[in-house]
Design a protein around this motif. Structure first.
Motif, PDB file in Angstrom:
ATOM      1  N   VAL A 140       0.830  -1.202   0.000  1.00  0.00           N
ATOM      2  CA  VAL A 140       0.000   0.000   0.000  1.00  0.00           C
ATOM      3  C   VAL A 140       0.868   1.257   0.000  1.00  0.00           C
ATOM      4  CG1 VAL A 140      -1.770   1.293   1.270  1.00  0.00           C
ATOM      5  CG2 VAL A 140      -1.857  -1.211   1.205  1.00  0.00           C
ATOM      6  N   THR A 141       1.841   1.293   0.901  1.00  0.00           N
ATOM      7  CA  THR A 141       2.615   2.519   1.106  1.00  0.00           C
ATOM      8  C   THR A 141       3.793   2.657   0.150  1.00  0.00           C
ATOM      9  OG1 THR A 141       4.035   1.429   2.743  1.00  0.00           O
ATOM     10  CG2 THR A 141       2.037   2.502   3.560  1.00  0.00           C
ATOM     11  N   GLY A 142       4.333   1.536  -0.316  1.00  0.00           N
ATOM     12  CA  GLY A 142       5.574   1.553  -1.071  1.00  0.00           C
ATOM     13  C   GLY A 142       6.717   1.058  -0.200  1.00  0.00           C
ATOM     14  N   LEU A 143       7.899   0.929  -0.766  1.00  0.00           N
ATOM     15  CA  LEU A 143       9.037   0.404  -0.017  1.00  0.00           C
ATOM     16  C   LEU A 143      10.330   0.974  -0.564  1.00  0.00           C
ATOM     17  CD1 LEU A 143       9.810  -3.251  -1.135  1.00  0.00           C
ATOM     18  CD2 LEU A 143       8.402  -1.706  -2.450  1.00  0.00           C
ATOM     19  N   SER A 144      11.387   0.851   0.254  1.00  0.00           N
ATOM     20  CA  SER A 144      12.712   1.302  -0.138  1.00  0.00           C
ATOM     21  C   SER A 144      13.486   0.125  -0.721  1.00  0.00           C
ATOM     22  CB  SER A 144      13.466   1.879   1.065  1.00  0.00           C
ATOM     23  OG  SER A 144      12.810   3.027   1.563  1.00  0.00           O
ATOM     24  N   VAL A 145      14.096   0.346  -1.878  1.00  0.00           N
ATOM     25  CA  VAL A 145      14.844  -0.690  -2.584  1.00  0.00           C
ATOM     26  C   VAL A 145      16.306  -0.267  -2.663  1.00  0.00           C
ATOM     27  CG1 VAL A 145      15.101  -1.951  -4.757  1.00  0.00           C
ATOM     28  CG2 VAL A 145      12.810  -1.352  -3.926  1.00  0.00           C
ATOM     29  N   TYR A 146      17.200  -1.194  -2.313  1.00  0.00           N
ATOM     30  CA  TYR A 146      18.637  -0.890  -2.341  1.00  0.00           C
ATOM     31  C   TYR A 146      19.152  -0.889  -3.774  1.00  0.00           C
ATOM     32  CZ  TYR A 146      23.646  -1.202  -1.433  1.00  0.00           C
ATOM     33  OH  TYR A 146      24.998  -0.973  -1.412  1.00  0.00           O
ATOM     34  N   LYS A 147      19.859   0.171  -4.150  1.00  0.00           N
ATOM     35  CA  LYS A 147      20.463   0.310  -5.461  1.00  0.00           C
ATOM     36  C   LYS A 147      21.975   0.097  -5.343  1.00  0.00           C
ATOM     37  CE  LYS A 147      16.815   1.420  -7.933  1.00  0.00           C
ATOM     38  NZ  LYS A 147      16.352   0.619  -9.086  1.00  0.00           N
ATOM     39  N   ALA A 148      22.452  -1.027  -5.909  1.00  0.00           N
ATOM     40  CA  ALA A 148      23.875  -1.361  -5.779  1.00  0.00           C
ATOM     41  C   ALA A 148      24.761  -0.321  -6.456  1.00  0.00           C
ATOM     42  CB  ALA A 148      24.132  -2.747  -6.378  1.00  0.00           C
ATOM     43  N   GLU A 149      24.274   0.252  -7.574  1.00  0.00           N
ATOM     44  CA  GLU A 149      25.112   1.200  -8.306  1.00  0.00           C
ATOM     45  C   GLU A 149      25.346   2.499  -7.546  1.00  0.00           C
ATOM     46  OE1 GLU A 149      20.928   1.212 -10.182  1.00  0.00           O
ATOM     47  OE2 GLU A 149      22.385  -0.193  -9.334  1.00  0.00           O
ATOM     48  N   THR A 150      24.414   2.858  -6.686  1.00  0.00           N
ATOM     49  CA  THR A 150      24.581   4.090  -5.903  1.00  0.00           C
ATOM     50  C   THR A 150      24.911   3.810  -4.445  1.00  0.00           C
ATOM     51  OG1 THR A 150      22.215   4.195  -5.364  1.00  0.00           O
ATOM     52  CG2 THR A 150      22.949   5.286  -7.399  1.00  0.00           C
ATOM     53  N   GLY A 151      24.691   2.571  -4.009  1.00  0.00           N
ATOM     54  CA  GLY A 151      24.926   2.242  -2.607  1.00  0.00           C
ATOM     55  C   GLY A 151      23.906   2.866  -1.670  1.00  0.00           C
ATOM     56  N   GLN A 152      22.752   3.249  -2.207  1.00  0.00           N
ATOM     57  CA  GLN A 152      21.723   3.895  -1.397  1.00  0.00           C
ATOM     58  C   GLN A 152      20.365   3.220  -1.621  1.00  0.00           C
ATOM     59  OE1 GLN A 152      21.929   8.010  -2.646  1.00  0.00           O
ATOM     60  NE2 GLN A 152      23.434   8.511  -1.053  1.00  0.00           N
ATOM     61  N   PHE A 153      19.467   3.474  -0.683  1.00  0.00           N
ATOM     62  CA  PHE A 153      18.103   2.980  -0.810  1.00  0.00           C
ATOM     63  C   PHE A 153      17.271   4.017  -1.555  1.00  0.00           C
ATOM     64  CE2 PHE A 153      19.553   0.284   2.599  1.00  0.00           C
ATOM     65  CZ  PHE A 153      18.903  -0.929   2.347  1.00  0.00           C
ATOM     66  N   GLU A 154      16.431   3.539  -2.471  1.00  0.00           N
ATOM     67  CA  GLU A 154      15.562   4.413  -3.253  1.00  0.00           C
ATOM     68  C   GLU A 154      14.118   4.051  -2.958  1.00  0.00           C
ATOM     69  OE1 GLU A 154      14.552   4.381  -7.849  1.00  0.00           O
ATOM     70  OE2 GLU A 154      16.537   5.291  -7.489  1.00  0.00           O
ATOM     71  N   PHE A 155      13.321   5.068  -2.614  1.00  0.00           N
ATOM     72  CA  PHE A 155      11.925   4.823  -2.252  1.00  0.00           C
ATOM     73  C   PHE A 155      11.069   4.680  -3.500  1.00  0.00           C
ATOM     74  CE2 PHE A 155       7.644   6.509  -1.118  1.00  0.00           C
ATOM     75  CZ  PHE A 155       7.272   5.453  -0.298  1.00  0.00           C
ATOM     76  N   HIS A 156      10.311   3.579  -3.556  1.00  0.00           N
ATOM     77  CA  HIS A 156       9.359   3.347  -4.633  1.00  0.00           C
ATOM     78  C   HIS A 156       7.951   3.526  -4.068  1.00  0.00           C
ATOM     79  CE1 HIS A 156      12.051   1.165  -7.723  1.00  0.00           C
ATOM     80  NE2 HIS A 156      12.834   1.709  -6.798  1.00  0.00           N
ATOM     81  N   PRO A 157       7.268   4.624  -4.407  1.00  0.00           N
ATOM     82  CA  PRO A 157       5.942   4.889  -3.822  1.00  0.00           C
ATOM     83  C   PRO A 157       4.902   3.858  -4.230  1.00  0.00           C
ATOM     84  CG  PRO A 157       6.419   6.453  -5.571  1.00  0.00           C
ATOM     85  CD  PRO A 157       7.681   5.685  -5.330  1.00  0.00           C
ATOM     86  N   GLY A 158       4.011   3.545  -3.297  1.00  0.00           N
ATOM     87  CA  GLY A 158       2.924   2.605  -3.569  1.00  0.00           C
ATOM     88  C   GLY A 158       1.685   3.322  -4.080  1.00  0.00           C
ATOM     89  N   PRO A 159       0.597   2.597  -4.252  1.00  0.00           N
ATOM     90  CA  PRO A 159      -0.636   3.186  -4.804  1.00  0.00           C
ATOM     91  C   PRO A 159      -1.250   4.264  -3.929  1.00  0.00           C
ATOM     92  CG  PRO A 159      -1.009   0.935  -4.056  1.00  0.00           C
ATOM     93  CD  PRO A 159       0.470   1.150  -4.020  1.00  0.00           C
ATOM     94  N   VAL A 160      -0.844   4.351  -2.654  1.00  0.00           N
ATOM     95  CA  VAL A 160      -1.387   5.383  -1.782  1.00  0.00           C
ATOM     96  C   VAL A 160      -0.992   6.781  -2.258  1.00  0.00           C
ATOM     97  CG1 VAL A 160       0.511   5.543  -0.124  1.00  0.00           C
ATOM     98  CG2 VAL A 160      -1.837   5.873   0.665  1.00  0.00           C
ATOM     99  N   PHE A 161       0.028   6.876  -3.103  1.00  0.00           N
ATOM    100  CA  PHE A 161       0.484   8.172  -3.592  1.00  0.00           C
ATOM    101  C   PHE A 161      -0.305   8.600  -4.830  1.00  0.00           C
ATOM    102  CE2 PHE A 161       3.905   6.967  -0.825  1.00  0.00           C
ATOM    103  CZ  PHE A 161       4.334   8.160  -0.276  1.00  0.00           C
ATOM    104  N   ASN A 162      -1.617   8.590  -4.694  1.00  0.00           N
ATOM    105  CA  ASN A 162      -2.538   9.082  -5.715  1.00  0.00           C
ATOM    106  C   ASN A 162      -3.550   9.982  -5.035  1.00  0.00           C
ATOM    107  OD1 ASN A 162      -2.064   7.667  -8.483  1.00  0.00           O
ATOM    108  ND2 ASN A 162      -1.862   6.009  -6.991  1.00  0.00           N
ATOM    109  N   ASN A 163      -4.239  10.802  -5.823  1.00  0.00           N
ATOM    110  CA  ASN A 163      -5.237  11.693  -5.235  1.00  0.00           C
ATOM    111  C   ASN A 163      -6.471  10.943  -4.768  1.00  0.00           C
ATOM    112  OD1 ASN A 163      -4.177  13.679  -7.860  1.00  0.00           O
ATOM    113  ND2 ASN A 163      -3.958  14.399  -5.763  1.00  0.00           N
ATOM    114  N   LEU A 164      -6.941   9.996  -5.574  1.00  0.00           N
ATOM    115  CA  LEU A 164      -8.107   9.195  -5.204  1.00  0.00           C
ATOM    116  C   LEU A 164      -7.684   7.736  -5.183  1.00  0.00           C
ATOM    117  CD1 LEU A 164     -11.757   9.626  -6.494  1.00  0.00           C
ATOM    118  CD2 LEU A 164     -10.800   7.390  -5.964  1.00  0.00           C
TER     119      LEU A 164
END
Length: 315
Positions: free
Chosen positions: A85-109
């Motif tokens: 629902v909310t989304g999750l953070s995914v580790y990116k090996a090329e940057t060595g950082q976590f990147e947030f992938h928003p879930g469906p809750v990030f919509n107006n309706l």
């Protein structure tokens, strides 16, 4: 437009246009359409309790289209995770950082279909989103887009595989309503014309997300509430707290919800002030699901509330 013997006249031309288009898809269901639009303009959320196949998804899609809102959907199952629902953070090996992938809750309706088939842990993921308009993932908070509006559906609680919503979750919904079966004439029209979901993509966007957010603020700020209306709402709340057939009455949040809906209805009717009829028009749908009947009480929440509405003097 009639509802429980009351007449609802829409003065705002854009709102009238939205009702006209929505009525084309849900013929004879003006009452639930008014409730949906009142929720949107009051900045609340809508809970629909109904059997499958009555048009809830079509209603949400059409409303998003007409209101110019970005649409998202969650189909709840018992293995749905909060991060679905909310989304999750995914580790990116090329940057060595976590990147947030928003879930469906990030919509107006957001349509949350069959919310009571999700586990309580996943249901609770919506609490922060609906109450604070943000979500917290891995200790970091992310603001949701404005406006943010949830249309949730639930099956009747006696259906297998359902988890009843707790009081704290129910309290987040401004209005609880149902679509119900269509009339015979309306169902004949549905059978004659067949599915009409394709037609909604031809609907014009009568509003925009920015306009809706601005209207919500203007309604809250500019629609006046007289002290006599405030006292009337307080009288209703206090009567529910003193009612022996109830263990729990209306909270201050519930009273505030009534006023927000009343302001939205007044604006939809073309007024900049609230009258008692604005309070009473949707009071059952705003208040009944917040009541807690006492043990052994055979009367329904709706009947108890209606008795209170019938006895509290109207200013």
């Amino acid at each position: 437009m009639n509802d429980r013997g009351h007449t609802f006249d829409v003065a705002n031309p854009k709102v009238a246009g939205a009702l006209r288009h929505l009525s084309f898809l849900l013929h004879g269901k003006e009452a639930v359409l008014i409730r949906l639009l009142a929720c949107v303009f009051a900045g609340g959320h809508l809970l629909l309790e109904d059997l499958p196949g009555l048009g809830k998804t079509t209603l949400a899609l059409a409303a998003a289209r007409l209101l110019g809102l970005r649409f998202g959907r969650v189909q709840c199952t018992n293995d749905l995770l909060p991060t679905d629902v909310t989304g999750l953070s995914v580790y990116k090996a090329e940057t060595g950082q976590f990147e947030f992938h928003p879930g469906p809750v990030f919509n107006n309706l957001l349509l949350v279909d069959e919310i009571n088939r999700a586990t309580p842990k996943t249901q609770s993921a919506l609490l922060e989103a609906m109450g604070e308009e943000q979500v917290t993932v891995d200790g970091r908070s992310y603001a949701l887009p404005r406006p943010f509006f949830v249309v949730a559906t639930q099956n009747p609680v006696e259906h297998a595989g359902t988890f009843p919503l707790p009081e704290s979750q129910m309290d987040r919904f401004m209005i609880k309503a149902s679509i119900g079966y269509p009339s015979r004439d309306a169902e004949r029209r549905i059978l004659r014309l067949g599915p009409q979901k394709e037609d909604l993509f031809a609907f014009p966007a009568l509003f925009s997300a920015e306009e809706i957010a601005d209207l919500q603020g203007r309604i809250e700020r500019d629609v006046r509430v007289d002290d006599r209306i405030l006292d009337y709402v307080l009288d209703l709340a206090e009567r529910t707290r003193d009612q022996p057939m109830l263990e729990g009455g209306i909270s201050p949040r519930g009273a505030m919800m009534v006023l927000r809906v009343a302001r939205a209805l007044a604006w939809m009717r073309g007024r900049d002030y609230v009258v008692p009829e604005d309070v009473r028009f949707l009071a059952p749908e705003v208040l009944a699901h917040r009541l807690q009947p006492a043990r052994g009480t055979t009367s329904s929440r709706e009947d108890i509330l209606q008795a209170i509405l019938d006895t509290v003097p109207i200013p």
